[in-house]
Design a protein around this motif. Structure first.
Motif, PDB file in Angstrom:
ATOM      1  N   GLU A 255       0.837  -1.211   0.000  1.00  9.79           N
ATOM      2  CA  GLU A 255       0.000   0.000   0.000  1.00  9.79           C
ATOM      3  C   GLU A 255       0.864   1.250   0.000  1.00  9.79           C
ATOM      4  OE1 GLU A 255      -3.833  -1.894   2.383  1.00  9.79           O
ATOM      5  OE2 GLU A 255      -2.573  -0.377   3.350  1.00  9.79           O
ATOM      6  N   GLN A 256       1.906   1.268   0.850  1.00 13.32           N
ATOM      7  CA  GLN A 256       2.822   2.411   0.862  1.00 13.32           C
ATOM      8  C   GLN A 256       3.455   2.623  -0.514  1.00 13.32           C
ATOM      9  OE1 GLN A 256       5.771   3.250   4.031  1.00 13.32           O
ATOM     10  NE2 GLN A 256       5.045   1.327   4.939  1.00 13.32           N
ATOM     11  N   MET A 257       3.915   1.522  -1.084  1.00 11.02           N
ATOM     12  CA  MET A 257       4.606   1.603  -2.365  1.00 11.02           C
ATOM     13  C   MET A 257       3.680   2.073  -3.476  1.00 11.02           C
ATOM     14  SD  MET A 257       6.901  -1.872  -2.219  1.00 11.02           S
ATOM     15  CE  MET A 257       8.019  -2.177  -0.845  1.00 11.02           C
ATOM     16  N   ALA A 258       2.416   1.645  -3.431  1.00 11.45           N
ATOM     17  CA  ALA A 258       1.464   2.060  -4.466  1.00 11.45           C
ATOM     18  C   ALA A 258       1.246   3.568  -4.426  1.00 11.45           C
ATOM     19  CB  ALA A 258       0.143   1.316  -4.295  1.00 11.45           C
ATOM     20  N   LEU A 259       1.092   4.111  -3.236  1.00 10.80           N
ATOM     21  CA  LEU A 259       0.892   5.558  -3.113  1.00 10.80           C
ATOM     22  C   LEU A 259       2.166   6.318  -3.458  1.00 10.80           C
ATOM     23  CD1 LEU A 259      -1.292   5.631   0.118  1.00 10.80           C
ATOM     24  CD2 LEU A 259      -2.057   5.885  -2.255  1.00 10.80           C
ATOM     25  N   CYS A 283       1.630  -3.936  -7.816  1.00 15.79           N
ATOM     26  CA  CYS A 283       0.931  -3.551  -6.574  1.00 15.79           C
ATOM     27  C   CYS A 283      -0.536  -3.952  -6.616  1.00 15.79           C
ATOM     28  CB  CYS A 283       1.060  -2.050  -6.341  1.00 15.79           C
ATOM     29  SG  CYS A 283       2.722  -1.482  -5.910  1.00 15.79           S
ATOM     30  N   MET A 284      -1.198  -3.682  -7.744  1.00 13.92           N
ATOM     31  CA  MET A 284      -2.615  -4.009  -7.849  1.00 13.92           C
ATOM     32  C   MET A 284      -2.830  -5.522  -7.817  1.00 13.92           C
ATOM     33  SD  MET A 284      -4.026  -1.032  -7.863  1.00 13.92           S
ATOM     34  CE  MET A 284      -2.643  -0.522  -6.825  1.00 13.92           C
ATOM     35  N   PHE A 285      -1.977  -6.273  -8.516  1.00 18.77           N
ATOM     36  CA  PHE A 285      -2.093  -7.729  -8.501  1.00 18.77           C
ATOM     37  C   PHE A 285      -1.886  -8.285  -7.093  1.00 18.77           C
ATOM     38  CE2 PHE A 285      -0.977  -8.977 -13.192  1.00 18.77           C
ATOM     39  CZ  PHE A 285      -2.185  -8.436 -13.597  1.00 18.77           C
ATOM     40  N   LEU A 286      -0.844  -7.806  -6.408  1.00 16.79           N
ATOM     41  CA  LEU A 286      -0.514  -8.342  -5.094  1.00 16.79           C
ATOM     42  C   LEU A 286      -1.559  -7.977  -4.049  1.00 16.79           C
ATOM     43  CD1 LEU A 286       3.334  -7.720  -5.183  1.00 16.79           C
ATOM     44  CD2 LEU A 286       2.184  -9.949  -5.140  1.00 16.79           C
ATOM     45  N   LEU A 287      -2.076  -6.770  -4.111  1.00 14.61           N
ATOM     46  CA  LEU A 287      -3.138  -6.397  -3.164  1.00 14.61           C
ATOM     47  C   LEU A 287      -4.373  -7.254  -3.391  1.00 14.61           C
ATOM     48  CD1 LEU A 287      -2.838  -2.501  -3.033  1.00 14.61           C
ATOM     49  CD2 LEU A 287      -2.077  -4.171  -1.329  1.00 14.61           C
ATOM     50  N   GLY A 288      -4.667  -7.579  -4.641  1.00 14.90           N
ATOM     51  CA  GLY A 288      -5.783  -8.478  -4.907  1.00 14.90           C
ATOM     52  C   GLY A 288      -5.528  -9.864  -4.346  1.00 14.90           C
ATOM     53  N   GLU A 289      -4.301 -10.340  -4.458  1.00 15.46           N
ATOM     54  CA  GLU A 289      -3.980 -11.677  -3.946  1.00 15.46           C
ATOM     55  C   GLU A 289      -4.049 -11.713  -2.418  1.00 15.46           C
ATOM     56  OE1 GLU A 289      -2.767 -15.723  -3.977  1.00 15.46           O
ATOM     57  OE2 GLU A 289      -3.686 -14.390  -5.462  1.00 15.46           O
ATOM     58  N   PRO A 297      -9.289   1.335  -0.401  1.00 15.48           N
ATOM     59  CA  PRO A 297      -9.077   2.781  -0.607  1.00 15.48           C
ATOM     60  C   PRO A 297      -7.810   3.110  -1.389  1.00 15.48           C
ATOM     61  CG  PRO A 297      -9.796   2.352   1.643  1.00 15.48           C
ATOM     62  CD  PRO A 297      -9.503   1.015   1.028  1.00 15.48           C
ATOM     63  N   VAL A 298      -6.758   2.297  -1.247  1.00 17.25           N
ATOM     64  CA  VAL A 298      -5.527   2.552  -2.000  1.00 17.25           C
ATOM     65  C   VAL A 298      -5.758   2.308  -3.491  1.00 17.25           C
ATOM     66  CG1 VAL A 298      -3.140   1.796  -2.355  1.00 17.25           C
ATOM     67  CG2 VAL A 298      -4.045   2.049  -0.025  1.00 17.25           C
ATOM     68  N   VAL A 299      -6.437   1.207  -3.814  1.00 11.85           N
ATOM     69  CA  VAL A 299      -6.728   0.916  -5.216  1.00 11.85           C
ATOM     70  C   VAL A 299      -7.592   2.017  -5.815  1.00 11.85           C
ATOM     71  CG1 VAL A 299      -7.839  -0.723  -6.790  1.00 11.85           C
ATOM     72  CG2 VAL A 299      -6.501  -1.570  -4.846  1.00 11.85           C
ATOM     73  N   PHE A 322      -7.333  -4.266 -13.026  1.00 12.17           N
ATOM     74  CA  PHE A 322      -8.137  -3.736 -11.930  1.00 12.17           C
ATOM     75  C   PHE A 322      -9.396  -4.543 -11.615  1.00 12.17           C
ATOM     76  CE2 PHE A 322      -5.631   0.067 -12.792  1.00 12.17           C
ATOM     77  CZ  PHE A 322      -5.383   0.520 -11.511  1.00 12.17           C
ATOM     78  N   VAL A 323     -10.086  -5.047 -12.633  1.00  6.50           N
ATOM     79  CA  VAL A 323     -11.409  -5.618 -12.371  1.00  6.50           C
ATOM     80  C   VAL A 323     -11.361  -6.766 -11.362  1.00  6.50           C
ATOM     81  CG1 VAL A 323     -13.394  -6.808 -13.383  1.00  6.50           C
ATOM     82  CG2 VAL A 323     -12.415  -4.807 -14.534  1.00  6.50           C
ATOM     83  N   PRO A 324     -10.485  -7.769 -11.520  1.00  3.82           N
ATOM     84  CA  PRO A 324     -10.472  -8.835 -10.502  1.00  3.82           C
ATOM     85  C   PRO A 324     -10.086  -8.335  -9.114  1.00  3.82           C
ATOM     86  CG  PRO A 324      -9.361  -9.555 -12.511  1.00  3.82           C
ATOM     87  CD  PRO A 324      -9.567  -8.072 -12.638  1.00  3.82           C
ATOM     88  N   THR A 325      -9.122  -7.397  -9.054  1.00  4.64           N
ATOM     89  CA  THR A 325      -8.725  -6.857  -7.751  1.00  4.64           C
ATOM     90  C   THR A 325      -9.873  -6.092  -7.110  1.00  4.64           C
ATOM     91  OG1 THR A 325      -6.371  -6.767  -8.307  1.00  4.64           O
ATOM     92  CG2 THR A 325      -7.149  -5.244  -6.615  1.00  4.64           C
ATOM     93  N   LEU A 326     -10.597  -5.301  -7.888  1.00  2.00           N
ATOM     94  CA  LEU A 326     -11.752  -4.576  -7.350  1.00  2.00           C
ATOM     95  C   LEU A 326     -12.826  -5.535  -6.861  1.00  2.00           C
ATOM     96  CD1 LEU A 326     -12.036  -1.717 -10.000  1.00  2.00           C
ATOM     97  CD2 LEU A 326     -11.618  -1.396  -7.545  1.00  2.00           C
ATOM     98  N   TYR A 327     -13.028  -6.631  -7.589  1.00  2.00           N
ATOM     99  CA  TYR A 327     -14.001  -7.628  -7.119  1.00  2.00           C
ATOM    100  C   TYR A 327     -13.571  -8.220  -5.782  1.00  2.00           C
ATOM    101  CZ  TYR A 327     -15.978 -12.205  -6.352  1.00  2.00           C
ATOM    102  OH  TYR A 327     -16.546 -13.302  -5.765  1.00  2.00           O
ATOM    103  N   ILE A 328     -12.324  -8.649  -5.694  1.00  2.00           N
ATOM    104  CA  ILE A 328     -11.847  -9.317  -4.479  1.00  2.00           C
ATOM    105  C   ILE A 328     -11.929  -8.380  -3.279  1.00  2.00           C
ATOM    106  CG2 ILE A 328      -9.832 -10.346  -3.363  1.00  2.00           C
ATOM    107  CD1 ILE A 328      -8.953 -11.248  -6.220  1.00  2.00           C
ATOM    108  N   LEU A 329     -11.475  -7.146  -3.462  1.00  2.00           N
ATOM    109  CA  LEU A 329     -11.426  -6.209  -2.339  1.00  2.00           C
ATOM    110  C   LEU A 329     -12.759  -5.519  -2.082  1.00  2.00           C
ATOM    111  CD1 LEU A 329      -7.976  -4.468  -3.020  1.00  2.00           C
ATOM    112  CD2 LEU A 329      -8.447  -6.585  -1.787  1.00  2.00           C
ATOM    113  N   GLY A 330     -13.591  -5.406  -3.115  1.00  2.00           N
ATOM    114  CA  GLY A 330     -14.805  -4.606  -2.981  1.00  2.00           C
ATOM    115  C   GLY A 330     -16.099  -5.367  -2.884  1.00  2.00           C
TER     116      GLY A 330
END
Length: 470
Positions: A255-259, A283-289, A297-299, A322-330
């Motif tokens: 999250e830090q690195m993404a920002l 970053c987006m792939f790993l946050l989804g995993e 909020p970071v995404v 983004f779409v799979p990561t948004l699904y997993i997190l959202g």
């Protein structure tokens, strides 16, 4: 006993990935007349030592799309192979062909489609292993792809037209042709001047700046995510080593690195530099995993950036990223997704990534369909009220929302869809007019895009790597 069942379940895909290319190529087949029709069916067989076959069947669009669909049959007998060929022969004339011809036709069609930003159907992730790698070991043959020297899209539905047309426009400008077979004179109803539907003005300013320096708990991550050797994915051993980091620590570092990267990318663009990497993609792939909803909020902060930022960092692969990561997190934070969509002044093509992500809930949690439909209903009502002023929306965004509603057959929302069309401000170039939409929304959708997004991290990286260009 349980262990044996598990091994049986996974042996087929493991065999395809690791061993099927070592089998000798058997008979190959190709449909007749593909040069004129633009549609070819190709069949490739691999011969097992015991006289059985693994078969790959490819539906190829040589005019534009490349691999429309494919499937395989694993370790089947000769009688089953004959039945498969007879079944296909009931629709097209199948002739025996040599492997070199079939190989060049498939890979050539894929390359031609990629010029337009179109990747093979996701089924190709497995069927590709039945083909030999496209190396100099295979003699090169040239075919004439497209029609009259141009990409020529033959869309079978409004939804399919909506899927491919933006990619063609983005990658080819106006150097392509297209028709839609599903509805007579559909294209005559499209507006000639697409500028009649301007996007919402981008006005976002972050409430605070992005970090100019960070102190991650695992600083080696910075070098790994920045390493050009891993721009399109990590070797399994490195990826496993990353994921062995305690997930709370890994999440906080990523999250830090993404920002941090968001801020540095903005500075690079401002300075006219061009050192774009896949740092934010990682970053987006790993946050989804990792899968913590605390990362949402970071995404979304990344998705608050403008068109130049999105193109600079993600290009044409934004949906896959983004779409799979948004699904997993959202999926359990629809309120947070809704709040993002109610913020004024954001980039339309970043906003629209939320629609298929929410639609994915219906695929994986079908019991939540009423909840998802209600979420979309409230969004349509909000857009109906705000579309005239282009506040938090515009005609393109609403059209992209409607396209997603077609894919989930949201017939429950026809009244709200009609109401938003009554504004006269929906971009019908993106989804068709109201009558087209109602016609489409009632039809079974054979291959809705939201069902094709990959959730497994290693599979996501494999698919993403296809965006690499030599």
């Amino acid at each position: 006993m349980k262990k044996n069942r598990k091994n049986t379940e996974f042996s087929e895909t493991i065999y395809l990935r690791q061993r099927v290319r070592k089998l000798p190529v058997g008979k190959c087949y190709l449909s007749k007349g593909w040069e004129k029709s633009g549609e070819a069916v190709a069949i490739v067989t691999r011969c097992h030592p015991k006289g059985t076959f693994t078969v790959g069947i490819f539906l190829i669009d040589t005019f534009c799309i490349g691999i429309r669909d494919s499937f395989y049959r694993f370790n089947i007998g000769s009688s089953e192979l004959d039945r498969q060929i007879k079944k296909i022969s009931s629709d097209v004339i199948i002739e025996e062909s040599d492997y070199v011809t079939v190989h060049n036709l498939i890979y050539g069609a894929i390359e031609f489609a990629e010029e337009a930003g179109i990747l093979p159907d996701k089924s190709y992730a497995m069927t590709q292993y039945i083909l030999s790698p496209d190396t100099e070991d295979i003699p090169l043959m040239q075919f004439d792809f497209g029609k009259d020297g141009r990409h020529f899209l033959i869309a079978n539905s409004v939804a399919e037209l909506n899927l491919y047309l933006p990619k063609l426009k983005k990658n080819l400008g106006n150097e392509f042709d297209y028709i839609c077979n599903d509805i007579d004179n559909l294209l005559d109803n499209f507006p000639v001047n697409h500028q009649s539907y301007p996007l919402e003005d981008y006005t976002y300013m972050p409430s605070h700046g992005y970090p100019s320096s960070i102190s991650p708990m695992h600083p080696e991550l910075l070098s790994l995510l920045s390493d050009e050797r891993y721009e399109f994915g990590f070797p399994d051993d490195i990826l496993d080593r990353i994921l062995d980091i305690p997930h709370t620590e890994l999440r906080q570092d990523i999250e830090q690195m993404a920002l941090f990267r968001t801020g540095t990318a903005l500075a690079e663009m401002s300075a006219g530099e061009d050192i774009c990497s896949s740092f934010l993609t990682h970053c987006m792939f790993l946050l989804g995993e990792i899968g913590s909803k605390e990362s949402l909020p970071v995404v979304l902060e990344v998705l608050r950036q403008d068109e130049e930022f999105m193109d600079y960092n993600f290009g044409d692969a934004a949906n896959e990223i983004f779409v799979p990561t948004l699904y997993i997190l959202g999926k359990d934070r629809l309120d947070v997704l809704d709040a993002y969509l109610h913020e004024p002044g954001l980039y339309t093509y970043a906003r629209c990534l939320l629609f298929p992500a929410v639609a994915m809930i219906i695929e994986y949690q079908p019991e939540r369909r009423p909840e998802v439909i209600e979420w979309f209903r409230k969004l349509l009502v909000f857009y109906r009220e705000n579309l005239p002023g282009r506040n938090c929306c515009d005609g393109v965004l609403v059209a992209l929302l409607v396209s997603t509603l077609i894919e989930i057959n949201a017939t429950e929302l026809i009244p709200e869809i009609k109401a938003v069309y009554d504004t006269g401000l929906v971009d019908i170039m993106a989804c068709g007019d109201c009558a087209d939409v109602i016609y489409e929304i009632k039809k079974p959708q054979l291959n809705p895009e939201y069902k094709d997004y990959l959730l497994d991290l290693k599979e996501r990286y494999k698919y993403y790597s296809r965006w690499k260009r030599d």
